[in-house]
Write a protein that holds these residues in place. Structure first.
Motif, PDB file in Angstrom:
ATOM      1  N   GLY A   1      27.392  97.796  92.768  1.00 24.11           N
ATOM      2  CA  GLY A   1      28.420  98.652  92.189  1.00 24.11           C
ATOM      3  C   GLY A   1      27.883  99.699  91.227  1.00 24.11           C
ATOM      4  O   GLY A   1      28.616 100.565  90.785  1.00 24.11           O
TER       5      GLY A   1
ATOM      6  N   VAL B   1      41.711 110.510  86.673  1.00 25.78           N
ATOM      7  CA  VAL B   1      40.433 110.951  86.100  1.00 25.78           C
ATOM      8  C   VAL B   1      39.613 111.787  87.075  1.00 25.78           C
ATOM      9  O   VAL B   1      38.500 112.182  86.766  1.00 25.78           O
ATOM     10  CB  VAL B   1      39.567 109.762  85.603  1.00 25.78           C
ATOM     11  CG1 VAL B   1      40.259 109.024  84.469  1.00 25.78           C
ATOM     12  CG2 VAL B   1      39.216 108.811  86.730  1.00 25.78           C
ATOM     13  N   ARG B   2      40.159 112.042  88.242  1.00 24.37           N
ATOM     14  CA  ARG B   2      39.406 112.884  89.179  1.00 24.37           C
ATOM     15  C   ARG B   2      39.270 114.299  88.654  1.00 24.37           C
ATOM     16  O   ARG B   2      40.150 114.776  87.926  1.00 24.37           O
ATOM     17  CB  ARG B   2      40.139 112.930  90.525  1.00 24.37           C
ATOM     18  CG  ARG B   2      39.890 111.699  91.354  1.00 24.37           C
ATOM     19  CD  ARG B   2      40.489 111.877  92.717  1.00 24.37           C
ATOM     20  NE  ARG B   2      40.324 110.671  93.502  1.00 24.37           N
ATOM     21  CZ  ARG B   2      40.836 110.499  94.709  1.00 24.37           C
ATOM     22  NH1 ARG B   2      41.562 111.460  95.258  1.00 24.37           N
ATOM     23  NH2 ARG B   2      40.634 109.393  95.358  1.00 24.37           N
TER      24      ARG B   2
ATOM     25  N   LEU C   1      26.589  99.005  88.196  1.00 25.74           N
ATOM     26  CA  LEU C   1      26.737  98.594  86.798  1.00 25.74           C
ATOM     27  C   LEU C   1      25.447  97.982  86.251  1.00 25.74           C
ATOM     28  O   LEU C   1      25.288  97.832  85.049  1.00 25.74           O
ATOM     29  CB  LEU C   1      27.889  97.595  86.655  1.00 25.74           C
ATOM     30  CG  LEU C   1      29.267  98.152  87.012  1.00 25.74           C
ATOM     31  CD1 LEU C   1      30.314  97.060  87.035  1.00 25.74           C
ATOM     32  CD2 LEU C   1      29.669  99.250  86.036  1.00 25.74           C
TER      33      LEU C   1
ATOM     34  N   PHE D   1      45.027 105.283  87.280  1.00 24.00           N
ATOM     35  CA  PHE D   1      43.875 105.740  86.497  1.00 24.00           C
ATOM     36  C   PHE D   1      42.828 106.463  87.336  1.00 24.00           C
ATOM     37  O   PHE D   1      42.387 107.567  87.009  1.00 24.00           O
ATOM     38  CB  PHE D   1      43.235 104.549  85.767  1.00 24.00           C
ATOM     39  CG  PHE D   1      42.124 104.935  84.839  1.00 24.00           C
ATOM     40  CD1 PHE D   1      42.379 105.263  83.522  1.00 24.00           C
ATOM     41  CD2 PHE D   1      40.799 104.981  85.279  1.00 24.00           C
ATOM     42  CE1 PHE D   1      41.365 105.624  82.660  1.00 24.00           C
ATOM     43  CE2 PHE D   1      39.776 105.348  84.418  1.00 24.00           C
ATOM     44  CZ  PHE D   1      40.061 105.668  83.106  1.00 24.00           C
ATOM     45  N   GLY D   2      42.417 105.807  88.428  1.00 26.80           N
ATOM     46  CA  GLY D   2      41.354 106.374  89.264  1.00 26.80           C
ATOM     47  C   GLY D   2      41.709 107.743  89.823  1.00 26.80           C
ATOM     48  O   GLY D   2      40.826 108.564  90.086  1.00 26.80           O
TER      49      GLY D   2
ATOM     50  N   PHE E   1      35.823  97.944  92.391  1.00 25.76           N
ATOM     51  CA  PHE E   1      35.269  96.740  91.767  1.00 25.76           C
ATOM     52  C   PHE E   1      36.402  95.954  91.119  1.00 25.76           C
ATOM     53  O   PHE E   1      37.155  96.483  90.312  1.00 25.76           O
ATOM     54  CB  PHE E   1      34.240  97.150  90.707  1.00 25.76           C
ATOM     55  CG  PHE E   1      33.201  96.094  90.430  1.00 25.76           C
ATOM     56  CD1 PHE E   1      31.882  96.273  90.821  1.00 25.76           C
ATOM     57  CD2 PHE E   1      33.545  94.916  89.775  1.00 25.76           C
ATOM     58  CE1 PHE E   1      30.920  95.299  90.567  1.00 25.76           C
ATOM     59  CE2 PHE E   1      32.590  93.943  89.521  1.00 25.76           C
ATOM     60  CZ  PHE E   1      31.273  94.129  89.920  1.00 25.76           C
TER      61      PHE E   1
ATOM     62  N   ALA F   1      41.715  99.113  92.192  1.00 30.40           N
ATOM     63  CA  ALA F   1      40.441  99.365  92.870  1.00 30.40           C
ATOM     64  C   ALA F   1      40.674 100.102  94.193  1.00 30.40           C
ATOM     65  O   ALA F   1      39.877 100.944  94.589  1.00 30.40           O
ATOM     66  CB  ALA F   1      39.708  98.050  93.105  1.00 30.40           C
TER      67      ALA F   1
ATOM     68  N   ILE G   1      41.326 104.355  94.591  1.00 34.09           N
ATOM     69  CA  ILE G   1      40.325 105.413  94.738  1.00 34.09           C
ATOM     70  C   ILE G   1      39.830 105.504  96.182  1.00 34.09           C
ATOM     71  O   ILE G   1      38.871 106.207  96.470  1.00 34.09           O
ATOM     72  CB  ILE G   1      39.128 105.205  93.779  1.00 34.09           C
ATOM     73  CG1 ILE G   1      38.410 103.885  94.073  1.00 34.09           C
ATOM     74  CG2 ILE G   1      39.574 105.233  92.342  1.00 34.09           C
ATOM     75  CD1 ILE G   1      37.053 103.766  93.368  1.00 34.09           C
TER      76      ILE G   1
ATOM     77  N   VAL H   1      33.070 102.910  94.734  1.00 34.93           N
ATOM     78  CA  VAL H   1      33.109 101.493  95.036  1.00 34.93           C
ATOM     79  C   VAL H   1      34.264 100.876  94.260  1.00 34.93           C
ATOM     80  O   VAL H   1      34.406 101.115  93.065  1.00 34.93           O
ATOM     81  CB  VAL H   1      31.775 100.847  94.620  1.00 34.93           C
ATOM     82  CG1 VAL H   1      31.921  99.353  94.443  1.00 34.93           C
ATOM     83  CG2 VAL H   1      30.696 101.171  95.646  1.00 34.93           C
TER      84      VAL H   1
ATOM     85  N   ALA I   1      27.442 104.816  88.828  1.00 38.04           N
ATOM     86  CA  ALA I   1      28.586 103.999  89.239  1.00 38.04           C
ATOM     87  C   ALA I   1      29.832 104.851  89.490  1.00 38.04           C
ATOM     88  O   ALA I   1      30.553 104.630  90.451  1.00 38.04           O
ATOM     89  CB  ALA I   1      28.875 102.943  88.177  1.00 38.04           C
ATOM     90  N   ARG I   2      30.041 105.844  88.629  1.00 39.11           N
ATOM     91  CA  ARG I   2      31.291 106.597  88.740  1.00 39.11           C
ATOM     92  C   ARG I   2      31.360 107.444  90.009  1.00 39.11           C
ATOM     93  O   ARG I   2      32.426 107.897  90.395  1.00 39.11           O
ATOM     94  CB  ARG I   2      31.509 107.473  87.506  1.00 39.11           C
ATOM     95  CG  ARG I   2      30.452 108.527  87.283  1.00 39.11           C
ATOM     96  CD  ARG I   2      30.842 109.384  86.097  1.00 39.11           C
ATOM     97  NE  ARG I   2      31.964 110.240  86.427  1.00 39.11           N
ATOM     98  CZ  ARG I   2      31.957 111.569  86.305  1.00 39.11           C
ATOM     99  NH1 ARG I   2      30.898 112.181  85.840  1.00 39.11           N
ATOM    100  NH2 ARG I   2      33.004 112.285  86.625  1.00 39.11           N
TER     101      ARG I   2
END
Lengths: 276, 254
Positions: free
Chosen positions: B49, B101-102, B51, B97-98, B78, B150, B153, B76, B71-72
């Protein structure tokens, strides 16, 4: 039925009363005294003492120092707390000890250290004089001394909270595509905001009220390098008791406003914490 | 997308959490990383992932080398052992959220985000909870929020760390069946970590048994069961710790 951890009623009552008595005697009474002394010779005398140019200069200087110090210590405190709470790195324990340092060292010593460093005969004294930079006995010295003394407030408020929260949420945010700044603004900051505000307010209260360190580096130039606490002391030493208490009352009032703001924030936090 | 792990080594101090791990997870498959505490399974998942960073070896996702991909940017999904939901956000905002923040160019409009979040919440059967906060819902529901978040995204790979570890037996069983059904529907490459062999064998297409930072065996549940001649596998399958799930177990690998 009495719970296992509960004491008999008379013990509870006498303990509560004793605590309240101490609170009144040592905290509330002095505060009331400040205001009553300030107003003893009447409202006009008190106002006059505050409106006097040297007093106004002291008020301005105090607010200016706080306005410079609080933002700097907020940013640095958050950065230090973030580093300590979320990362393992060599020297971490040293950094924790350093943050505590201003609390363990007497403020007077802190002030003396700045004199030793930046004073006319200090380490950097000659260089500073060559370049015509005045640090000690001027605003920069006051700011430095106050920065030092008030540094721990924000960081100490945040470190335990951030450690308890761990970095799971930050990691989750990163895997969802958030940048470093987005993680901070959208995840870390909202999670620490009440503790942060509380730390900032405490830092502000101390920045305005600091006496020891500031007294050493100030040089006591009236109307120029005297902050409110220093001005109060001078007035008091000159037997201008009413004036001293008038300025003291104003300083106490500023502190009370800060405390009230903190209380409001805390009650807000409690309302927000929901049942699980 | 496929996930290829080649010669990945990761040390914490003098301890090798991962010791030359090779693993190929074909696209669309459902793979379990099975092993006792400290065998390196969570570290492997976190390395895939992004991390954790490998000291040696490469990770490829969909054939692309991930060495320089943070990671960003790995895309993936998670799911963390303790869900790691954003506690100050509603269920809806957690899932959104995902998308929020794009970068502006790829960010869907508000109406679009609302529509997609609602679809996902319906997919994980918690549509009615969108206004709640994480501490107002049950463990099983939190797990579903974490999964929806998860999936939001549109990940190329889904990674789950002990996804059922913190749940009681009944909810765990229910979620297992549901997760398998979801995988059969979405066909998303999925890797999950578990120390519970019953769970691994019941859910996964393929099971990778890990011990002491290495893959001791990798194959279908049937072949793993038949691989008792492999000493490490036999040892693990024989221990009661391998069969009895311990819900309260902390994330021991870190």
């Amino acid at each position: 039925m009495m719970g296992a951890t509960e004491e008999a009623p008379w013990i509870r009552w006498s303990l509560t009363l004793a605590a309240l008595a101490v609170l009144c005697l040592f905290l509330l009474l002095p505060l009331l005294m400040v205001f009553s002394e300030a107003l003893r010779r009447g409202w006009d005398v008190a106002m006059e003492a505050i409106a006097e140019p040297d007093a106004m200069a002291a008020v301005h200087l105090t607010l200016l120092v706080a306005a410079i110090v609080v933002p700097i210590n907020t940013v640095c405190g958050v950065a230090a707390a973030w580093a300590i709470a979320k990362f393992e790195f060599p020297g971490r324990a040293v950094l924790v000890a350093l943050i505590e340092l201003p609390f363990s060292v007497s403020p007077v010593i802190a002030g003396l250290v700045f004199i030793l460093l930046f004073g006319a005969h200090g380490w950097f004294g000659a260089w500073l004089q060559e370049h015509d930079v005045q640090i000690v006995f001027a605003l920069p010295g006051l700011v430095l001394a106050t920065l030092f003394v008030t540094f721990p407030f924000v960081a100490r408020e945040l470190i335990p909270l951030m450690q308890e929260q761990g970095k799971d949420e930050e990691e989750a945010a990163v895997t969802l595509g958030a940048s470093g700044w987005q993680v901070f603004r959208r995840v870390t900051l909202p999670n620490i905001r009440w503790a942060l505000l509380s730390g900032v307010l405490l830092c502000n209260a101390r920045a305005m009220g600091e006496f020891g360190a500031v007294s050493v580096v100030s040089g006591h130039v009236r109307g120029e390098t005297n902050t409110m606490p220093l001005h109060i002391e001078i007035l008091y030493n000159e037997y201008q008791i009413a004036a001293a208490f008038a300025v003291a009352a104003l300083l106490a009032l500023l502190a009370l406003v800060t405390l009230a703001a903190k209380g409001l924030l805390e009650s807000h936090t409690q309302r927000r914490s929901r049942p699980a | 997308m496929s996930v290829e792990v080649q010669g990945v080594t990761r040390r914490f101090g003098s301890v090798a959490a991962l010791d030359g791990v090779d693993l190929t997870v074909p696209a669309g498959s459902f793979v379990a990383l099975l092993g006792p505490s400290g065998s390196g399974k969570t570290t492997l998942l976190r390395t895939i992932g992004g991390l954790e960073f490998p000291d040696a070896g490469t990770i490829r996702i969909g054939g692309r080398d991930m060495s320089d991909v943070p990671a960003r940017q790995r895309n993936v999904g998670f799911v963390f052992q303790h869900y790691a939901l954003f506690r100050h956000m509603t269920v809806f905002e957690n899932v959104a959220f995902g998308l929020r923040v794009r970068p502006r160019a790829r960010r869907p409009g508000n109406a679009d985000i609302t529509r997609r979040v609602r679809e996902l919440l319906a997919l994980v059967h918690i549509g009615e909870l969108e206004r709640r906060y994480p501490d107002q819902i049950s463990g099983g529901q939190r797990q579903r929020v974490a999964l929806a978040r998860a999936l939001a995204i549109e990940p190329s790979v889904l990674l789950l760390d002990e996804p059922f570890g913190a749940l009681d037996a009944k909810v765990r069983e229910e979620l297992r069946i549901w997760l398998r059904a979801l995988h059969d529907r979405l066909r998303l490459t999925t890797i999950f970590v578990t120390h519970d062999q019953a769970e691994a064998f019941a859910l996964a297409d393929k099971v990778a048994v890990m011990a002491a930072g290495r893959i001791a065996a990798f194959g279908t549940p049937e072949t793993i069961r038949g691989a008792r001649d492999n000493r490490l596998v036999a040892e693990f399958l024989a221990t009661p710790a391998g069969s009895a799930p311990r819900p309260a177990e902390a994330r021991a690998e870190n």
